[in-house]
Design a protein around this motif. Sequence first.
Motif, PDB file in Angstrom:
ATOM      1  N   VAL A 135      17.281 -20.131  32.954  1.00 52.28           N
ATOM      2  CA  VAL A 135      18.272 -19.428  33.756  1.00 52.28           C
ATOM      3  C   VAL A 135      18.227 -17.946  33.404  1.00 52.28           C
ATOM      4  O   VAL A 135      18.554 -17.550  32.285  1.00 52.28           O
ATOM      5  CB  VAL A 135      19.682 -19.987  33.527  1.00 52.28           C
ATOM      6  CG1 VAL A 135      20.696 -19.208  34.364  1.00 52.28           C
ATOM      7  CG2 VAL A 135      19.733 -21.468  33.869  1.00 52.28           C
ATOM      8  N   GLU A 136      17.825 -17.139  34.392  1.00 52.64           N
ATOM      9  CA  GLU A 136      17.772 -15.693  34.191  1.00 52.64           C
ATOM     10  C   GLU A 136      19.115 -15.056  34.499  1.00 52.64           C
ATOM     11  O   GLU A 136      19.882 -15.558  35.321  1.00 52.64           O
ATOM     12  CB  GLU A 136      16.713 -15.051  35.094  1.00 52.64           C
ATOM     13  CG  GLU A 136      15.300 -15.559  34.924  1.00 52.64           C
ATOM     14  CD  GLU A 136      14.926 -16.605  35.940  1.00 52.64           C
ATOM     15  OE1 GLU A 136      13.726 -16.757  36.239  1.00 52.64           O
ATOM     16  OE2 GLU A 136      15.840 -17.291  36.442  1.00 52.64           O
ATOM     17  N   SER A 137      19.357 -13.921  33.861  1.00 49.16           N
ATOM     18  CA  SER A 137      20.557 -13.139  34.137  1.00 49.16           C
ATOM     19  C   SER A 137      20.276 -11.689  33.777  1.00 49.16           C
ATOM     20  O   SER A 137      19.275 -11.379  33.133  1.00 49.16           O
ATOM     21  CB  SER A 137      21.759 -13.658  33.344  1.00 49.16           C
ATOM     22  OG  SER A 137      21.514 -13.572  31.953  1.00 49.16           O
TER      23      SER A 137
ATOM     24  N   ALA B 107      17.071 -20.720  27.852  1.00 50.43           N
ATOM     25  CA  ALA B 107      16.259 -21.916  28.035  1.00 50.43           C
ATOM     26  C   ALA B 107      16.935 -23.134  27.433  1.00 50.43           C
ATOM     27  O   ALA B 107      17.591 -23.052  26.402  1.00 50.43           O
ATOM     28  CB  ALA B 107      14.898 -21.709  27.387  1.00 50.43           C
ATOM     29  N   SER B 108      16.759 -24.256  28.088  1.00 51.84           N
ATOM     30  CA  SER B 108      17.237 -25.528  27.550  1.00 51.84           C
ATOM     31  C   SER B 108      16.142 -26.561  27.730  1.00 51.84           C
ATOM     32  O   SER B 108      15.296 -26.439  28.612  1.00 51.84           O
ATOM     33  CB  SER B 108      18.516 -25.970  28.253  1.00 51.84           C
ATOM     34  OG  SER B 108      18.273 -26.170  29.637  1.00 51.84           O
ATOM     35  N   GLY B 109      16.168 -27.562  26.889  1.00 55.16           N
ATOM     36  CA  GLY B 109      15.137 -28.584  26.962  1.00 55.16           C
ATOM     37  C   GLY B 109      14.288 -28.579  25.715  1.00 55.16           C
ATOM     38  O   GLY B 109      14.689 -28.094  24.666  1.00 55.16           O
ATOM     39  N   ARG B 110      13.069 -29.090  25.819  1.00 55.51           N
ATOM     40  CA  ARG B 110      12.194 -29.262  24.668  1.00 55.51           C
ATOM     41  C   ARG B 110      11.455 -27.964  24.321  1.00 55.51           C
ATOM     42  O   ARG B 110      10.246 -27.874  24.464  1.00 55.51           O
ATOM     43  CB  ARG B 110      11.204 -30.386  24.923  1.00 55.51           C
ATOM     44  CG  ARG B 110      11.865 -31.740  25.122  1.00 55.51           C
ATOM     45  CD  ARG B 110      10.832 -32.838  25.301  1.00 55.51           C
ATOM     46  NE  ARG B 110       9.945 -32.924  24.152  1.00 55.51           N
ATOM     47  CZ  ARG B 110       8.893 -33.725  24.082  1.00 55.51           C
ATOM     48  NH1 ARG B 110       8.594 -34.501  25.122  1.00 55.51           N
ATOM     49  NH2 ARG B 110       8.129 -33.763  23.019  1.00 55.51           N
ATOM     50  N   THR B 111      12.198 -26.987  23.858  1.00 54.37           N
ATOM     51  CA  THR B 111      11.596 -25.693  23.566  1.00 54.37           C
ATOM     52  C   THR B 111      10.647 -25.752  22.383  1.00 54.37           C
ATOM     53  O   THR B 111       9.786 -24.892  22.232  1.00 54.37           O
ATOM     54  CB  THR B 111      12.673 -24.649  23.297  1.00 54.37           C
ATOM     55  OG1 THR B 111      13.472 -25.073  22.198  1.00 54.37           O
ATOM     56  CG2 THR B 111      13.565 -24.458  24.515  1.00 54.37           C
TER      57      THR B 111
ATOM     58  N   LEU C 244      -0.523 -21.199  30.461  1.00 52.31           N
ATOM     59  CA  LEU C 244      -0.320 -21.816  31.770  1.00 52.31           C
ATOM     60  C   LEU C 244       1.164 -22.150  31.868  1.00 52.31           C
ATOM     61  O   LEU C 244       1.683 -22.912  31.066  1.00 52.31           O
ATOM     62  CB  LEU C 244      -1.173 -23.081  31.901  1.00 52.31           C
ATOM     63  CG  LEU C 244      -2.683 -22.857  31.818  1.00 52.31           C
ATOM     64  CD1 LEU C 244      -3.428 -24.175  31.862  1.00 52.31           C
ATOM     65  CD2 LEU C 244      -3.143 -21.939  32.941  1.00 52.31           C
ATOM     66  N   TYR C 245       1.815 -21.586  32.847  1.00 56.48           N
ATOM     67  CA  TYR C 245       3.270 -21.659  32.915  1.00 56.48           C
ATOM     68  C   TYR C 245       3.708 -22.855  33.756  1.00 56.48           C
ATOM     69  O   TYR C 245       3.440 -22.930  34.950  1.00 56.48           O
ATOM     70  CB  TYR C 245       3.829 -20.340  33.448  1.00 56.48           C
ATOM     71  CG  TYR C 245       3.623 -19.233  32.448  1.00 56.48           C
ATOM     72  CD1 TYR C 245       2.475 -18.449  32.472  1.00 56.48           C
ATOM     73  CD2 TYR C 245       4.556 -19.009  31.436  1.00 56.48           C
ATOM     74  CE1 TYR C 245       2.265 -17.463  31.531  1.00 56.48           C
ATOM     75  CE2 TYR C 245       4.362 -18.023  30.489  1.00 56.48           C
ATOM     76  CZ  TYR C 245       3.215 -17.256  30.536  1.00 56.48           C
ATOM     77  OH  TYR C 245       3.007 -16.287  29.587  1.00 56.48           O
ATOM     78  N   ASP C 246       4.397 -23.765  33.067  1.00 54.62           N
ATOM     79  CA  ASP C 246       4.770 -25.039  33.676  1.00 54.62           C
ATOM     80  C   ASP C 246       6.178 -25.023  34.253  1.00 54.62           C
ATOM     81  O   ASP C 246       6.491 -25.802  35.145  1.00 54.62           O
ATOM     82  CB  ASP C 246       4.707 -26.145  32.613  1.00 54.62           C
ATOM     83  CG  ASP C 246       3.397 -26.145  31.858  1.00 54.62           C
ATOM     84  OD1 ASP C 246       3.362 -25.596  30.741  1.00 54.62           O
ATOM     85  OD2 ASP C 246       2.416 -26.679  32.395  1.00 54.62           O
ATOM     86  N   TYR C 247       7.024 -24.186  33.722  1.00 55.56           N
ATOM     87  CA  TYR C 247       8.431 -24.177  34.110  1.00 55.56           C
ATOM     88  C   TYR C 247       8.839 -22.765  34.505  1.00 55.56           C
ATOM     89  O   TYR C 247       8.432 -21.793  33.868  1.00 55.56           O
ATOM     90  CB  TYR C 247       9.310 -24.670  32.966  1.00 55.56           C
ATOM     91  CG  TYR C 247       8.923 -26.034  32.452  1.00 55.56           C
ATOM     92  CD1 TYR C 247       8.157 -26.164  31.302  1.00 55.56           C
ATOM     93  CD2 TYR C 247       9.306 -27.186  33.128  1.00 55.56           C
ATOM     94  CE1 TYR C 247       7.780 -27.404  30.832  1.00 55.56           C
ATOM     95  CE2 TYR C 247       8.935 -28.432  32.660  1.00 55.56           C
ATOM     96  CZ  TYR C 247       8.167 -28.541  31.523  1.00 55.56           C
ATOM     97  OH  TYR C 247       7.799 -29.766  31.069  1.00 55.56           O
ATOM     98  N   TRP C 248       9.671 -22.710  35.543  1.00 48.42           N
ATOM     99  CA  TRP C 248      10.080 -21.421  36.084  1.00 48.42           C
ATOM    100  C   TRP C 248      11.590 -21.388  36.314  1.00 48.42           C
ATOM    101  O   TRP C 248      12.193 -22.405  36.668  1.00 48.42           O
ATOM    102  CB  TRP C 248       9.375 -21.162  37.419  1.00 48.42           C
ATOM    103  CG  TRP C 248       7.904 -20.979  37.269  1.00 48.42           C
ATOM    104  CD1 TRP C 248       6.960 -21.955  37.180  1.00 48.42           C
ATOM    105  CD2 TRP C 248       7.207 -19.731  37.176  1.00 48.42           C
ATOM    106  NE1 TRP C 248       5.714 -21.398  37.022  1.00 48.42           N
ATOM    107  CE2 TRP C 248       5.831 -20.031  37.031  1.00 48.42           C
ATOM    108  CE3 TRP C 248       7.599 -18.390  37.215  1.00 48.42           C
ATOM    109  CZ2 TRP C 248       4.857 -19.041  36.913  1.00 48.42           C
ATOM    110  CZ3 TRP C 248       6.638 -17.415  37.103  1.00 48.42           C
ATOM    111  CH2 TRP C 248       5.274 -17.743  36.953  1.00 48.42           C
ATOM    112  N   GLY C 249      12.155 -20.206  36.126  1.00 44.21           N
ATOM    113  CA  GLY C 249      13.555 -20.006  36.485  1.00 44.21           C
ATOM    114  C   GLY C 249      13.680 -19.690  37.966  1.00 44.21           C
ATOM    115  O   GLY C 249      12.686 -19.615  38.687  1.00 44.21           O
ATOM    116  N   GLN C 250      14.906 -19.480  38.396  1.00 42.43           N
ATOM    117  CA  GLN C 250      15.178 -19.237  39.809  1.00 42.43           C
ATOM    118  C   GLN C 250      15.001 -17.775  40.193  1.00 42.43           C
ATOM    119  O   GLN C 250      14.945 -17.438  41.382  1.00 42.43           O
ATOM    120  CB  GLN C 250      16.596 -19.703  40.167  1.00 42.43           C
ATOM    121  CG  GLN C 250      17.709 -18.712  39.848  1.00 42.43           C
ATOM    122  CD  GLN C 250      17.978 -18.553  38.350  1.00 42.43           C
ATOM    123  OE1 GLN C 250      17.486 -19.329  37.529  1.00 42.43           O
ATOM    124  NE2 GLN C 250      18.770 -17.557  37.992  1.00 42.43           N
ATOM    125  N   GLY C 251      14.922 -16.901  39.204  1.00 46.39           N
ATOM    126  CA  GLY C 251      14.702 -15.487  39.465  1.00 46.39           C
ATOM    127  C   GLY C 251      15.996 -14.690  39.488  1.00 46.39           C
ATOM    128  O   GLY C 251      17.068 -15.219  39.789  1.00 46.39           O
TER     129      GLY C 251
END
Length: 118
Positions: free
Chosen positions: A5-7, A24-28, A104-111
Amino acid sequence: QVQLVESGGGLVQAGGSLRLSCAASGRTTSWFAMGWFRQAPGKERAFVASITWSGGVTGYSDSLKGRFTISRDVAKNTVFLQMNSVKLEDTAVYYCAASTGNYLYDYWGQGTQVTVSS
């Protein structure tokens, strides 16, 4: 489940500064690196900066080196992008992304939208 989540985006005058955050949340613990990308109107998404999660090794787009700084707070699972001396051409949607290996970027925020005014 991984979530980024960007801000911190918004309107800033040319020459000013802005600091973006990505929570970031999850398996960091399995992540290799985090990165920032941006997409200006009518253009393709472009690399801005990256930082390895464990070692903090940074990389930058040559055109942005010296004005932008990427950093991270591992304890808070947050990556930052400090933008200084912003220019009109920095106007774009900025995306945070996570890589599990080889950049290689697997996960992206909404911007988050950054608009630079004159």
